[in-house]
Design a protein around this motif. Structure first.
Motif, mmCIF file in Angstrom:
data_model
loop_
_atom_site.group_PDB
_atom_site.id
_atom_site.type_symbol
_atom_site.label_atom_id
_atom_site.label_comp_id
_atom_site.label_asym_id
_atom_site.label_seq_id
_atom_site.Cartn_x
_atom_site.Cartn_y
_atom_site.Cartn_z
ATOM 1 N N THR A 74 4.200 -5.220 8.535
ATOM 2 C CA THR A 74 4.572 -5.923 9.757
ATOM 3 C C THR A 74 4.399 -7.421 9.515
ATOM 4 O OG1 THR A 74 2.344 -5.945 10.699
ATOM 5 C CG2 THR A 74 3.697 -3.971 11.112
ATOM 6 N N PRO A 75 4.859 -8.260 10.451
ATOM 7 C CA PRO A 75 4.641 -9.706 10.249
ATOM 8 C C PRO A 75 3.168 -10.068 10.105
ATOM 9 C CG PRO A 75 6.259 -9.347 11.975
ATOM 10 C CD PRO A 75 5.694 -7.993 11.626
ATOM 11 N N ARG A 76 2.286 -9.301 10.742
ATOM 12 C CA ARG A 76 0.858 -9.622 10.667
ATOM 13 C C ARG A 76 0.103 -8.808 9.626
ATOM 14 N NH1 ARG A 76 -1.558 -9.689 16.595
ATOM 15 N NH2 ARG A 76 -0.783 -7.558 16.545
ATOM 16 N N TYR A 77 0.744 -7.806 9.038
ATOM 17 C CA TYR A 77 0.063 -6.950 8.065
ATOM 18 C C TYR A 77 1.011 -6.621 6.921
ATOM 19 C CZ TYR A 77 -2.886 -3.267 6.161
ATOM 20 O OH TYR A 77 -3.669 -2.513 5.333
ATOM 21 N N GLU A 78 0.845 -7.322 5.806
ATOM 22 C CA GLU A 78 1.660 -7.045 4.626
ATOM 23 C C GLU A 78 0.858 -6.177 3.658
ATOM 24 O OE1 GLU A 78 3.086 -10.652 2.818
ATOM 25 O OE2 GLU A 78 4.960 -10.437 3.923
ATOM 26 N N PRO A 79 1.418 -5.065 3.224
ATOM 27 C CA PRO A 79 0.681 -4.152 2.336
ATOM 28 C C PRO A 79 0.763 -4.549 0.860
ATOM 29 C CG PRO A 79 2.770 -3.188 2.932
ATOM 30 C CD PRO A 79 2.687 -4.496 3.659
ATOM 31 N N TRP A 80 0.491 -5.813 0.570
ATOM 32 C CA TRP A 80 0.586 -6.285 -0.818
ATOM 33 C C TRP A 80 -0.440 -5.603 -1.713
ATOM 34 C CZ3 TRP A 80 -3.840 -8.389 -2.685
ATOM 35 C CH2 TRP A 80 -4.755 -8.881 -1.752
ATOM 36 N N HIS A 81 -1.592 -5.230 -1.131
ATOM 37 C CA HIS A 81 -2.629 -4.567 -1.919
ATOM 38 C C HIS A 81 -2.159 -3.169 -2.342
ATOM 39 C CE1 HIS A 81 -6.788 -4.770 -3.243
ATOM 40 N NE2 HIS A 81 -6.929 -3.506 -2.908
ATOM 41 N N LEU A 82 -1.509 -2.453 -1.436
ATOM 42 C CA LEU A 82 -0.946 -1.143 -1.770
ATOM 43 C C LEU A 82 0.145 -1.291 -2.821
ATOM 44 C CD1 LEU A 82 -0.606 1.902 -1.379
ATOM 45 C CD2 LEU A 82 0.848 1.411 0.605
ATOM 46 N N ALA A 83 0.951 -2.339 -2.698
ATOM 47 C CA ALA A 83 2.010 -2.578 -3.691
ATOM 48 C C ALA A 83 1.406 -2.729 -5.085
ATOM 49 C CB ALA A 83 2.822 -3.820 -3.318
ATOM 50 N N ALA A 84 0.324 -3.510 -5.183
ATOM 51 C CA ALA A 84 -0.325 -3.729 -6.483
ATOM 52 C C ALA A 84 -0.888 -2.419 -7.038
ATOM 53 C CB ALA A 84 -1.437 -4.768 -6.348
ATOM 54 N N HIS A 85 -1.508 -1.609 -6.180
ATOM 55 C CA HIS A 85 -2.060 -0.337 -6.644
ATOM 56 C C HIS A 85 -0.962 0.629 -7.086
ATOM 57 C CE1 HIS A 85 -6.340 -0.778 -6.119
ATOM 58 N NE2 HIS A 85 -6.137 -1.354 -4.946
ATOM 59 N N LEU A 86 0.140 0.655 -6.373
ATOM 60 C CA LEU A 86 1.235 1.543 -6.771
ATOM 61 C C LEU A 86 1.850 1.106 -8.100
ATOM 62 C CD1 LEU A 86 2.949 2.267 -3.345
ATOM 63 C CD2 LEU A 86 1.772 3.912 -4.810
ATOM 64 N N VAL A 87 1.922 -0.199 -8.340
ATOM 65 C CA VAL A 87 2.411 -0.693 -9.641
ATOM 66 C C VAL A 87 1.474 -0.209 -10.749
ATOM 67 C CG1 VAL A 87 2.729 -2.771 -11.051
ATOM 68 C CG2 VAL A 87 3.694 -2.669 -8.741
ATOM 69 N N ASP A 88 0.157 -0.320 -10.520
ATOM 70 C CA ASP A 88 -0.816 0.154 -11.504
ATOM 71 C C ASP A 88 -0.689 1.657 -11.729
ATOM 72 O OD1 ASP A 88 -1.839 -2.392 -11.832
ATOM 73 O OD2 ASP A 88 -3.569 -2.058 -10.506
ATOM 74 N N GLU A 89 -0.605 2.422 -10.631
ATOM 75 C CA GLU A 89 -0.491 3.879 -10.754
ATOM 76 C C GLU A 89 0.798 4.266 -11.469
ATOM 77 O OE1 GLU A 89 -2.776 6.067 -10.219
ATOM 78 O OE2 GLU A 89 -4.198 4.796 -9.153
ATOM 79 N N ALA A 90 1.866 3.526 -11.228
ATOM 80 C CA ALA A 90 3.137 3.801 -11.904
ATOM 81 C C ALA A 90 2.976 3.656 -13.407
ATOM 82 C CB ALA A 90 4.227 2.857 -11.386
ATOM 83 N N ALA A 91 2.264 2.604 -13.830
ATOM 84 C CA ALA A 91 2.063 2.371 -15.263
ATOM 85 C C ALA A 91 1.123 3.411 -15.868
ATOM 86 C CB ALA A 91 1.507 0.966 -15.483
ATOM 87 N N TRP A 92 0.010 3.680 -15.200
ATOM 88 C CA TRP A 92 -0.994 4.582 -15.752
ATOM 89 C C TRP A 92 -0.527 6.023 -15.797
ATOM 90 C CZ3 TRP A 92 -5.281 2.122 -12.305
ATOM 91 C CH2 TRP A 92 -5.612 0.877 -12.828
ATOM 92 N N SER A 93 0.291 6.417 -14.835
ATOM 93 C CA SER A 93 0.720 7.813 -14.779
ATOM 94 C C SER A 93 2.024 8.055 -15.524
ATOM 95 C CB SER A 93 0.894 8.249 -13.320
ATOM 96 O OG SER A 93 1.987 7.566 -12.724
ATOM 97 N N GLY A 94 2.654 6.989 -16.012
ATOM 98 C CA GLY A 94 3.944 7.146 -16.669
ATOM 99 C C GLY A 94 5.040 7.524 -15.684
ATOM 100 N N THR A 95 4.898 7.064 -14.451
ATOM 101 C CA THR A 95 5.873 7.352 -13.400
ATOM 102 C C THR A 95 6.394 6.031 -12.853
ATOM 103 O OG1 THR A 95 4.491 9.258 -12.839
ATOM 104 C CG2 THR A 95 6.255 8.731 -11.298
ATOM 105 N N PRO A 96 7.323 5.388 -13.552
ATOM 106 C CA PRO A 96 7.780 4.055 -13.136
ATOM 107 C C PRO A 96 8.419 4.041 -11.755
ATOM 108 C CG PRO A 96 9.191 4.941 -14.863
ATOM 109 C CD PRO A 96 8.020 5.863 -14.748
ATOM 110 N N GLU A 97 8.864 5.203 -11.278
ATOM 111 C CA GLU A 97 9.503 5.269 -9.963
ATOM 112 C C GLU A 97 8.547 4.912 -8.822
ATOM 113 O OE1 GLU A 97 11.278 8.433 -12.684
ATOM 114 O OE2 GLU A 97 9.258 7.828 -12.098
ATOM 115 N N LEU A 98 7.240 4.968 -9.078
ATOM 116 C CA LEU A 98 6.258 4.638 -8.043
ATOM 117 C C LEU A 98 6.107 3.143 -7.808
ATOM 118 C CD1 LEU A 98 3.305 7.113 -8.745
ATOM 119 C CD2 LEU A 98 4.782 7.056 -6.723
ATOM 120 N N ALA A 99 6.606 2.316 -8.717
ATOM 121 C CA ALA A 99 6.488 0.864 -8.553
ATOM 122 C C ALA A 99 7.412 0.421 -7.420
ATOM 123 C CB ALA A 99 6.838 0.148 -9.853
#
Length: 199
Positions: free
Chosen positions: A45-70
């Motif tokens: 939302t304008p007051r709540y950006e989930p940038w922290h979740l975005a960063a974690h999903l990028v990490d999980e995508a790399a670690w799990s070998g699932t680039p689609e999660l980024a």
């Protein structure tokens, strides 16, 4: 939150509905993006950006070998001159199509966001929602994980559990149940293993 802290949190939450709910939601997320080969859009939302979740999903995508999660982080106040990963504006939601997944993290539900989510769904995007639940967003989403105000966990903690579960690779089930200590040992090794090298 690292893998060890997530494991400890899961241990504390054992026997509650949260573990099953977050794993189920993460399974839908992972299944949606993997089956279509990617196309994950993440918006708040304008007051709540989930940038922290975005960063974690990028990490999980790399670690799990699932680039689609980024994910592509869609921002309400994106600046085109900013870094590429921070410059995607709401116009991207208007371009959402069948085969893409829109993950909405919204503690509140502003009308302009709901309109854009509705249009993305009408265009064929799969809509997943993390929020307080009970509002219009929940009724238009294909899958919802409600984190009501005043519950044991806050929205940030639930996002950690979802991102960690989305990155889990299913381990082949051993023959027989095995000893509890063996299963616990395998889980600990899996959670504490360093990420694969990024070449």
């Amino acid at each position: 939150m690292d893998a060890v802290r997530v494991a400890l949190l899961r241990e504390v939450l054992a026997g509650t509905e949260w573990l099953g709910a977050t794993r189920r939601f993460a399974g839908v997320l992972r299944g949606s993006v993997v089956s279509y080969g990617g196309g994950l859009l993440l918006v708040g939302t304008p007051r709540y950006e989930p940038w922290h979740l975005a960063a974690h999903l990028v990490d999980e995508a790399a670690w799990s070998g699932t680039p689609e999660l980024a994910p592509t982080l869609v921002r309400h106040a994106a600046h085109p001159s900013g870094p590429a990963h921070l410059s995607v504006g709401l116009g991207r939601l208007e371009a959402a199509r069948r085969g893409e997944t829109l993950l909405v993290v919204a503690p509140e539900e502003p009308a302009p966001l709901l309109e854009r989510v509705h249009e993305a769904r009408r265009a064929g995007a799969t809509v997943l929602a993390l929020g307080s639940g009970g509002g219009e967003l929940g009724s238009m989403a294909h899958e919802t994980l409600a984190v009501p105000e005043g519950s044991e966990l806050d929205l940030d903690t639930v996002q950690h559990l979802v991102s960690a579960a989305a990155g889990e690779n299913a381990l082949p089930s051993p023959r027989g149940r095995g000893r509890f200590r063996d299963r616990l040992s395998r889980l600990t090794e899996h959670l504490t293993a360093p990420p694969p090298p990024r070449w």
